[in-house]
Motif scaffolding. Structure first.
Motif, PDB file in Angstrom:
ATOM      1  N   UNK A   1      33.069  36.429  33.959  1.00  0.00           N
ATOM      2  CA  UNK A   1      33.253  35.129  34.321  1.00  0.00           C
ATOM      3  C   UNK A   1      32.124  34.182  34.657  1.00  0.00           C
TER       4      UNK A   1
ATOM      5  N   UNK B   1      25.386  40.321  38.257  1.00  0.00           N
ATOM      6  CA  UNK B   1      25.491  38.991  38.353  1.00  0.00           C
ATOM      7  C   UNK B   1      24.648  38.133  37.177  1.00  0.00           C
TER       8      UNK B   1
ATOM      9  N   UNK C   1      37.360  31.875  48.954  1.00  0.00           N
ATOM     10  CA  UNK C   1      36.789  31.078  48.090  1.00  0.00           C
ATOM     11  C   UNK C   1      37.469  30.902  46.788  1.00  0.00           C
TER      12      UNK C   1
ATOM     13  N   UNK D   1      45.176  36.352  32.687  1.00  0.00           N
ATOM     14  CA  UNK D   1      45.450  35.357  33.960  1.00  0.00           C
ATOM     15  C   UNK D   1      46.478  34.531  34.025  1.00  0.00           C
TER      16      UNK D   1
ATOM     17  N   UNK E   1      30.183  32.346  37.238  1.00  0.00           N
ATOM     18  CA  UNK E   1      30.143  32.560  38.795  1.00  0.00           C
ATOM     19  C   UNK E   1      31.208  31.571  39.548  1.00  0.00           C
ATOM     20  N   UNK E   2      32.100  32.374  40.537  1.00  0.00           N
ATOM     21  CA  UNK E   2      32.897  31.308  41.270  1.00  0.00           C
ATOM     22  C   UNK E   2      34.179  30.920  40.604  1.00  0.00           C
ATOM     23  N   UNK E   3      34.109  31.408  39.253  1.00  0.00           N
ATOM     24  CA  UNK E   3      35.325  30.832  38.501  1.00  0.00           C
ATOM     25  C   UNK E   3      36.314  32.015  37.821  1.00  0.00           C
ATOM     26  N   UNK E   4      37.335  31.572  37.033  1.00  0.00           N
ATOM     27  CA  UNK E   4      38.293  32.279  36.638  1.00  0.00           C
ATOM     28  C   UNK E   4      37.593  33.664  35.897  1.00  0.00           C
ATOM     29  N   UNK E   5      38.152  34.729  36.452  1.00  0.00           N
ATOM     30  CA  UNK E   5      37.809  36.063  35.767  1.00  0.00           C
ATOM     31  C   UNK E   5      38.467  36.487  34.438  1.00  0.00           C
ATOM     32  N   UNK E   6      38.152  37.002  33.671  1.00  0.00           N
ATOM     33  CA  UNK E   6      38.738  37.249  32.329  1.00  0.00           C
ATOM     34  C   UNK E   6      38.502  39.074  31.996  1.00  0.00           C
TER      35      UNK E   6
ATOM     36  N   UNK F   1      31.652  42.765  35.147  1.00  0.00           N
ATOM     37  CA  UNK F   1      32.288  43.934  36.133  1.00  0.00           C
ATOM     38  C   UNK F   1      32.807  44.960  35.525  1.00  0.00           C
TER      39      UNK F   1
ATOM     40  N   UNK G   1      44.383  30.376  38.576  1.00  0.00           N
ATOM     41  CA  UNK G   1      43.422  30.371  39.372  1.00  0.00           C
ATOM     42  C   UNK G   1      43.510  29.118  40.653  1.00  0.00           C
TER      43      UNK G   1
ATOM     44  N   UNK H   1      38.467  36.425  46.446  1.00  0.00           N
ATOM     45  CA  UNK H   1      36.796  36.446  46.791  1.00  0.00           C
ATOM     46  C   UNK H   1      36.658  35.689  48.073  1.00  0.00           C
TER      47      UNK H   1
ATOM     48  N   UNK I   1      30.778  37.610  44.766  1.00  0.00           N
ATOM     49  CA  UNK I   1      30.694  38.101  43.279  1.00  0.00           C
ATOM     50  C   UNK I   1      31.969  39.065  43.371  1.00  0.00           C
TER      51      UNK I   1
ATOM     52  N   UNK J   1      42.970  34.465  42.528  1.00  0.00           N
ATOM     53  CA  UNK J   1      43.636  34.521  41.214  1.00  0.00           C
ATOM     54  C   UNK J   1      44.969  35.169  41.266  1.00  0.00           C
TER      55      UNK J   1
END
Lengths: 111, 110
Positions: free
Chosen positions: A94, A50, B30, B45, A96-101, A33, B48, B90, B96, B33
């Motif tokens: 990240x 993506x 869904x 972070x 997909x669907x998990x923690x973003x860094x 992103x 989550x 999200x 996304x 964070x």
């Protein structure tokens, strides 16, 4: 630890220049992103990807383009920089669907 | 798109005080964070937490997904807790995109 590295921390560019902001992640993340952050406006999504060679416009794509030729690298391009693109730019990645860094951010000034 | 509202916008604390930050969101999510942005701009972070409660040291968070809000608790605040706290959500795994709240600016005074 996840590492998201932005190539330049501080840049000063002239109006009309082409600007490249590079971002590299080392965790094999599918999603990447680019956000910009401005006082009073929070974080706004410019583009995201993506997967390799895939890209989607975010909320404010005008004046920007992106490139994702390799999974680990996501580049933001300002085709012709303008003063209203002075901002802090944040890259993120990240699974997909998990923690973003997030990376450390790139402070861009266009004069 | 999904709306994310954080409150309060600003918070000034004396070192050692406890505080609660709130994040309301307009639709089911869904992913949620919490982040802390330090004075140098780095977004770290914290949690989550699409639902339930988590704790990490002096920080804890609770998300009540059915009522569309999340709370971040800071206990025994320290000056290093200063900065901006963001909530991001999200809508679905196919979305996304994370939508960010405007943030809560926390200042902890010694």
């Amino acid at each position: 630890d996840v590492k998201v590295t932005q190539s330049s921390r501080y840049l000063v560019k002239r109006t009309g220049e082409k600007v490249f902001l590079e971002c590299v992640q080392d965790m094999d993340h599918e999603n990447m992103f680019w956000y910009r952050q401005d006082p009073g406006l929070g974080l706004r999504l410019i583009y995201f990807s993506y997967d390799v060679k895939m890209k989607e416009k975010g909320d404010i794509p005008e004046g920007y383009s992106v490139s994702r030729e390799k999974k680990e690298r996501f580049s933001l391009i300002l085709e012709s920089a303008s003063t209203n693109q002075t901002s802090m730019y944040l890259c993120a990645s990240r699974h997909r669907g998990n923690t973003i860094y997030f990376g450390e951010g790139s402070w861009l000034t266009v004069v | 798109g999904i709306q994310v509202e954080q409150s309060p916008p600003d918070l000034i604390l004396q070192e050692g005080a406890n505080s609660t930050l709130r994040c309301n969101f307009s639709d089911s999510v869904n992913n949620l964070q919490w982040f802390h942005q330090n004075p140098w701009g780095q977004l770290i972070n914290l949690f989550y937490i699409p639902s339930g409660t988590k704790q990490n040291g002096r920080l804890s968070a609770t998300t009540v997904a059915t009522e569309r809000y999340s709370l971040l608790y800071i206990s025994s605040s320290q000056t290093t807790d200063s900065g901006v706290y963001f909530c991001a959500v999200e809508r679905s795994a196919n979305d996304y995109k994370l939508s960010f709240g405007a943030g809560t600016t926390v200042t902890v005074r010694a």
